[in-house]
Each structure stands twice: as C-alpha cells, then as structure tokens.
Enzyme design. Structure first.
Site, PDB file in Angstrom:
ATOM      1  N   SER A 158     -49.887  34.010  46.358  1.00 50.20           N
ATOM      2  CA  SER A 158     -48.500  33.685  46.001  1.00 50.20           C
ATOM      3  C   SER A 158     -47.759  33.101  47.196  1.00 50.20           C
ATOM      4  O   SER A 158     -48.064  33.401  48.355  1.00 50.20           O
ATOM      5  CB  SER A 158     -47.760  34.928  45.525  1.00 50.20           C
ATOM      6  OG  SER A 158     -48.383  35.486  44.392  1.00 50.20           O
TER       7      SER A 158
HETATM    8  N1  SAH Z   1     -51.096  39.270  44.683  1.00 54.89           N
HETATM    9  C1  SAH Z   1     -51.950  38.141  44.968  1.00 54.89           C
HETATM   10  C2  SAH Z   1     -51.636  36.952  44.088  1.00 54.89           C
HETATM   11  C3  SAH Z   1     -52.717  36.836  43.125  1.00 54.89           C
HETATM   12  S1  SAH Z   1     -52.679  35.573  41.898  1.00 54.89           S
HETATM   13  C4  SAH Z   1     -51.910  37.747  46.427  1.00 54.89           C
HETATM   14  O1  SAH Z   1     -51.105  38.315  47.180  1.00 54.89           O
HETATM   15  O2  SAH Z   1     -52.713  36.917  46.825  1.00 54.89           O
HETATM   16  C5  SAH Z   1     -52.957  36.603  40.486  1.00 54.89           C
HETATM   17  C6  SAH Z   1     -54.245  37.378  40.437  1.00 54.89           C
HETATM   18  O3  SAH Z   1     -54.206  38.162  39.254  1.00 54.89           O
HETATM   19  C7  SAH Z   1     -55.498  36.521  40.326  1.00 54.89           C
HETATM   20  O4  SAH Z   1     -56.382  36.860  41.359  1.00 54.89           O
HETATM   21  C8  SAH Z   1     -56.071  36.888  38.957  1.00 54.89           C
HETATM   22  O5  SAH Z   1     -57.487  36.885  38.917  1.00 54.89           O
HETATM   23  C9  SAH Z   1     -55.508  38.286  38.749  1.00 54.89           C
HETATM   24  N2  SAH Z   1     -55.429  38.738  37.359  1.00 54.89           N
HETATM   25  C10 SAH Z   1     -55.116  38.036  36.245  1.00 54.89           C
HETATM   26  N3  SAH Z   1     -55.148  38.844  35.146  1.00 54.89           N
HETATM   27  C11 SAH Z   1     -55.497  40.091  35.592  1.00 54.89           C
HETATM   28  C12 SAH Z   1     -55.722  41.353  34.954  1.00 54.89           C
HETATM   29  N4  SAH Z   1     -55.597  41.523  33.633  1.00 54.89           N
HETATM   30  N5  SAH Z   1     -56.076  42.397  35.736  1.00 54.89           N
HETATM   31  C13 SAH Z   1     -56.230  42.274  37.070  1.00 54.89           C
HETATM   32  N6  SAH Z   1     -56.044  41.110  37.728  1.00 54.89           N
HETATM   33  C14 SAH Z   1     -55.674  40.026  37.012  1.00 54.89           C
END
Ligand code: SAH
Length: 221
Positions: free
Chosen positions: A68
C-alpha cells in the site's frame, strides 16, 4: 532469498522527508509518524524499487499484489487508534509493511495472507526484522477464531461487504478499519466501524481509496 537489511543515512533521510510529506497530507498522529520514520520500507520491496521506496506510491510486490501507498498505511493506522499492548488482526499481510508499522506502535499483530508465495516470502523477511508480527496463511474472511477476540481489525484489501465473522471476532468497543467497494465500481470507501458495548455498530466514512480485491478462499500461488 537473500534480503538486504542495510538501512543507511540516505534511507533514513528519505524516510524523514516522507514523514514530512505525510504531515502536509494531514497525518497528525505522532505515534503513526514515528512508526513510519522507524520502519525501513525499502526492505519490503524488490531491490529494483529501492530508489522509489520512500515516494508516496504503491508498488508491486509479486503475485499480482501491491504494498500500500505510505499515505494509505498511515491513514488506516491513524483511524485504528492503537494503544500499546492491543491485539490487532490484519487481513492482507502482503509485504508485511503495514503490520510492522502497527507493531512499532505497540500492537501485537496477527496477520493473514491468502497467497502462498507471498506468505512465505514475507515470513522470511519478517523473521529477519525484530517486529512483533505473527503471520498466517489462510482466508481473511474467516479471521482467526483461535486468537480472537481482537481490540482492532484492519483490512488492507477492497472488501465487497463487511465480513460477519470478523465483526464477531472484534471486542466490545473494538474498532475495524475497512475499505468497502464503492457501488459504482470505482475503488473503495474507507470505513471505521466501532462495535459498541451493546453490540451495535457505529459506522463512519473517510474518503476514497483504491485497493486490490479481498478474495475468498486460499490463493493458488
Ligand atoms: N498490508 C499490505 C498490503 C497488501 S495488498 C502491505 O502492507 O503490503 C492486499 C493483500 O491482501 C494482498 O497480498 C492479497 O493477496 C491479500 N488478500 C486478498 N484477499 C484476502 C483474503 N481473503 N485473506 C487474506 N488475504 C487476502
């Protein structure tokens, strides 16, 4: 995979500038700003992006996912109102950066990722950093019943609706920060949901954001 943990004066200088920029964009919680100043964001990115790690931008982290934008991380962290020692559940570990920011703010972080490759890659990075983050491979819609209830829950992927099971795993007076898909398919609206002592929900809205989708089930790669 070899991870370069070097954090030199240049990185620190760029981080300070990022903190100043986030202040001008309205982030005012000193605990959040101190955490952004402390966590080496460049360590979470593929090395080819190191020069860009302290720009206020989102970046690819593999498996089609992104880390993000720093402003979004700071904004969600500020809405969460973290107090030291709180148990926090994060959905969407991704790079692990957001989880580390919350850990530096004093939270005990439990974070779930559905993509296997990303889960293992991030676990390896987190093992070499000393932040208080536990990671889990699974479906965030299910939460972590074994570790519930949580003081705070943060969702870092665009959710279609408010996941019922996550509300159940939130303590009374607990706060959930969640980006919910906009009706017209244009990204997400940031919501802060407070579970009142009587179990009712208070909902506040905080502007438009754009996240990768929150998907059901465990990912294939
Ligand atoms: N918090 C992260 C941003 C991640 S982007 C950071 O600091 O880098 C969102 C993430 O959510 C992705 O890696 C995606 O694979 C995950 N995601 C999407 N749906 C999900 C679910 N149902 N359970 C767990 N993770 C999920």
């Amino acid at each position: 995979m070899s991870i370069n943990l070097e954090d030199n004066y240049r990185h620190k200088g760029m981080r300070k500038q990022l903190v100043d920029l986030l202040r001008t964009k309205g982030i005012s919680d000193e605990k959040v700003l101190a955490a952004i100043n402390e966590v080496p964001r460049h360590v979470f990115l593929d090395s080819s992006f190191v020069e860009l790690a302290y720009q206020d931008m989102a970046f690819p982290i593999g498996s089609g996912q992104t880390i993000s934008q720093p402003h979004t991380v700071a904004f969600q962290s500020q809405l969460l109102d973290i107090q030291s020692g709180m148990k926090v559940l994060e959905i969407g570990t991704g790079s692990g950066y957001q989880a580390c920011v919350l850990a530096v703010m004093g939270a005990k972080v439990f974070s779930i990722e559905r993509q296997r490759n990303l889960y293992f890659k991030t676990k390896e990075i987190l093992e070499q950093l000393s932040f208080r983050v536990k990671t889990f491979l699974g479906d965030g819609f299910e939460g972590l019943p074994t570790y519930a209830p949580f003081d705070r829950i943060i969702i870092t992927a665009g959710a279609p609706t408010i996941p019922e099971k996550l509300i159940e795993q939130l303590k009374p007076n607990g706060i959930m920060v969640i980006p919910i898909d906009d009706e017209n398919g244009n990204g997400q609206k940031m919501l802060r949901i407070t579970k009142m002592a009587d179990g009712s929900l208070k909902q506040e809205e905080f502007g438009d954001f754009r996240f990768v989708p929150m998907l059901k089930g465990e990912g294939k790669d």
